[in-house]
Design an enzyme around this catalytic site. Sequence first.
Site, PDB file in Angstrom:
ATOM      1  N   ASP A   6     -67.824  31.684  21.432  1.00  0.00           N
ATOM      2  CA  ASP A   6     -68.843  30.905  22.151  1.00  0.00           C
ATOM      3  C   ASP A   6     -68.143  29.792  22.940  1.00  0.00           C
ATOM      4  O   ASP A   6     -67.434  28.966  22.364  1.00  0.00           O
ATOM      5  CB  ASP A   6     -69.835  30.320  21.128  1.00  0.00           C
ATOM      6  CG  ASP A   6     -70.969  29.542  21.790  1.00  0.00           C
ATOM      7  OD1 ASP A   6     -70.916  29.308  23.018  1.00  0.00           O
ATOM      8  OD2 ASP A   6     -71.897  29.158  21.062  1.00  0.00           O
ATOM      9  N   ASP A 106     -72.206  33.103  27.887  1.00  0.00           N
ATOM     10  CA  ASP A 106     -70.989  32.485  27.329  1.00  0.00           C
ATOM     11  C   ASP A 106     -70.730  32.839  25.869  1.00  0.00           C
ATOM     12  O   ASP A 106     -70.050  32.110  25.166  1.00  0.00           O
ATOM     13  CB  ASP A 106     -71.017  30.966  27.543  1.00  0.00           C
ATOM     14  CG  ASP A 106     -71.858  30.242  26.524  1.00  0.00           C
ATOM     15  OD1 ASP A 106     -72.840  30.830  26.036  1.00  0.00           O
ATOM     16  OD2 ASP A 106     -71.520  29.083  26.209  1.00  0.00           O
ATOM     17  N   GLU A 107     -71.253  33.998  25.419  1.00  0.00           N
ATOM     18  CA  GLU A 107     -71.031  34.402  24.029  1.00  0.00           C
ATOM     19  C   GLU A 107     -70.648  35.874  23.946  1.00  0.00           C
ATOM     20  O   GLU A 107     -71.243  36.707  24.624  1.00  0.00           O
ATOM     21  CB  GLU A 107     -72.306  34.217  23.207  1.00  0.00           C
ATOM     22  CG  GLU A 107     -72.673  32.777  22.963  1.00  0.00           C
ATOM     23  CD  GLU A 107     -74.041  32.684  22.298  1.00  0.00           C
ATOM     24  OE1 GLU A 107     -74.150  32.031  21.273  1.00  0.00           O
ATOM     25  OE2 GLU A 107     -74.986  33.299  22.830  1.00  0.00           O
TER      26      GLU A 107
HETATM   27  N1  DCP Z   1     -78.417  26.894  28.998  1.00  0.00           N
HETATM   28  C1  DCP Z   1     -79.512  26.519  29.784  1.00  0.00           C
HETATM   29  N2  DCP Z   1     -80.668  26.092  29.184  1.00  0.00           N
HETATM   30  C2  DCP Z   1     -80.763  26.051  27.829  1.00  0.00           C
HETATM   31  C3  DCP Z   1     -79.676  26.427  27.036  1.00  0.00           C
HETATM   32  C4  DCP Z   1     -78.500  26.846  27.657  1.00  0.00           C
HETATM   33  O1  DCP Z   1     -79.431  26.555  31.021  1.00  0.00           O
HETATM   34  N3  DCP Z   1     -81.914  25.634  27.253  1.00  0.00           N
HETATM   35  C5  DCP Z   1     -77.164  27.305  29.689  1.00  0.00           C
HETATM   36  C6  DCP Z   1     -76.223  26.137  29.838  1.00  0.00           C
HETATM   37  C7  DCP Z   1     -75.158  26.359  28.812  1.00  0.00           C
HETATM   38  C8  DCP Z   1     -75.141  27.870  28.670  1.00  0.00           C
HETATM   39  O2  DCP Z   1     -76.468  28.303  28.947  1.00  0.00           O
HETATM   40  O3  DCP Z   1     -73.904  25.827  29.203  1.00  0.00           O
HETATM   41  C9  DCP Z   1     -74.713  28.352  27.300  1.00  0.00           C
HETATM   42  O4  DCP Z   1     -75.644  27.895  26.319  1.00  0.00           O
HETATM   43  P1  DCP Z   1     -75.199  27.359  24.900  1.00  0.00           P
HETATM   44  O5  DCP Z   1     -76.413  27.305  24.075  1.00  0.00           O
HETATM   45  O6  DCP Z   1     -74.043  28.144  24.393  1.00  0.00           O
HETATM   46  O7  DCP Z   1     -74.784  25.856  25.194  1.00  0.00           O
HETATM   47  P2  DCP Z   1     -73.424  25.206  25.678  1.00  0.00           P
HETATM   48  O8  DCP Z   1     -72.354  26.222  25.921  1.00  0.00           O
HETATM   49  O9  DCP Z   1     -73.731  24.312  26.826  1.00  0.00           O
HETATM   50  O10 DCP Z   1     -73.041  24.269  24.470  1.00  0.00           O
HETATM   51  P3  DCP Z   1     -72.334  24.624  23.078  1.00  0.00           P
HETATM   52  O11 DCP Z   1     -70.956  24.027  23.143  1.00  0.00           O
HETATM   53  O12 DCP Z   1     -73.165  23.943  22.056  1.00  0.00           O
HETATM   54  O13 DCP Z   1     -72.302  26.107  22.936  1.00  0.00           O
HETATM   55 CA    CA Z   2     -71.802  27.836  24.415  1.00  0.00          CA
END
Ligand code: DCP
Ligand code: CA
Length: 348
Positions: A6, A106-107
């Site tokens: 992730d 991103d996973e």
């Molecule tokens: N995303 C979005 N709206 C949301 C959740 C996520 O647009 N409600 C987008 C932005 C994030 C991406 O999807 O960068 C990936 O979601 P993640 O839940 O994996 O969140 P992050 O990668 O930002 O943070 P983390 O480090 O907690 O994984």
């Molecule tokens: Ca993420």
Amino acid sequence: MYLHIDMDYFFAQIEEKRRPMLKDKIIAVCVFSGRTEDSGVISTVNYPGRALGIKSGMPIATAKKKAPPADSIFLPVDREAYTQASMFIDGIIRKGCDKVVQASIDEWHVEDSDAIQKAPKIKEEIEKKSGLTCSIGVAPSLLGAKMGASKCKPDGLLILDKESEEKLISGSDVEKVPGIGKKTGEALRALGALKIQDISKIDPGNLVETFGRKTGSWLHELSLGEYKSELGEEKEQEEVSRIGTLKMKTRDSYILLEKLSDLEPEAKEWLMEKKKSYKTLTIIFITEDLRTHTKSTTFSHPLPWNSSTEAEKKKLIEEFLSENPMMIRRIGIRFGNFLDLGGQTTLF
Ligand code: DCP
Ligand code: CA
């Protein structure tokens, strides 16, 4: 063994990498709706922003109240750039492992008998080649791997054996387990189960009655430490797009159409290779303020890859220009809403 990979604060990390001098500032990526200056929601935010309580899904106006203006930057989403980074990382992971399923932008889920050795190498490779950090969980089950990755965020690697996996999952609050939504979590709490291990005290019949057969038996097995893993099917790509930067900012529809003609063949090549016809055509406009706007047409019949789009492109461009006074900096084309053509080369 399974791996869950992730990326850390993905969209914001990409923006941070583009502007290294902002590293310690709050970087929030926003989905601006365009209604008023600040209407829309936060897509994601880096860790300094999270420390102030800013999070995904929060209204931009609320987030701005939490962030000191001098120390923060609110950027519009650049979906194309994030998709490109995602595809690049996908390539790195697939080079190193056989059974890979991309679970979201991103996973990634990976099944590999050599996971313990490979995990640190993949993590290093991703950082070296993309400049981005990720967190990886390795465990005997996919659920364990996923929860492991969350636990070691950001920039972490957590390897769990059967015993530590069970300890992590059974000791977890019910609503922290992926697959248990807010509603199920609340219902479990009402039945007296605060942690996963508490679910074992609830009669399995009662669980099935409350949550249905599928979820009920899954919860029961979860509480006994039985975690079934399936990598699942790879999600089919649902659209193809190409986007390019104009030599100069412009509102000249002739120049815009010309740029689209350069971009279109690449997207169409993909359609041809995958034997897809499409129903939706979208033109993407990135204006001088870096905001992304789209204009789409959905046809009543699917169109084969080699059909002409000239008239529609022109119409969509004119529509956009009449509604938005800004100069255009980048333009793109997207085909979506696919139908498989199978062996056929043309539909009509
Ligand atoms: N995303 C979005 N709206 C949301 C959740 C996520 O647009 N409600 C987008 C932005 C994030 C991406 O999807 O960068 C990936 O979601 P993640 O839940 O994996 O969140 P992050 O990668 O930002 O943070 P983390 O480090 O907690 O994984
Ligand atoms: Ca993420």
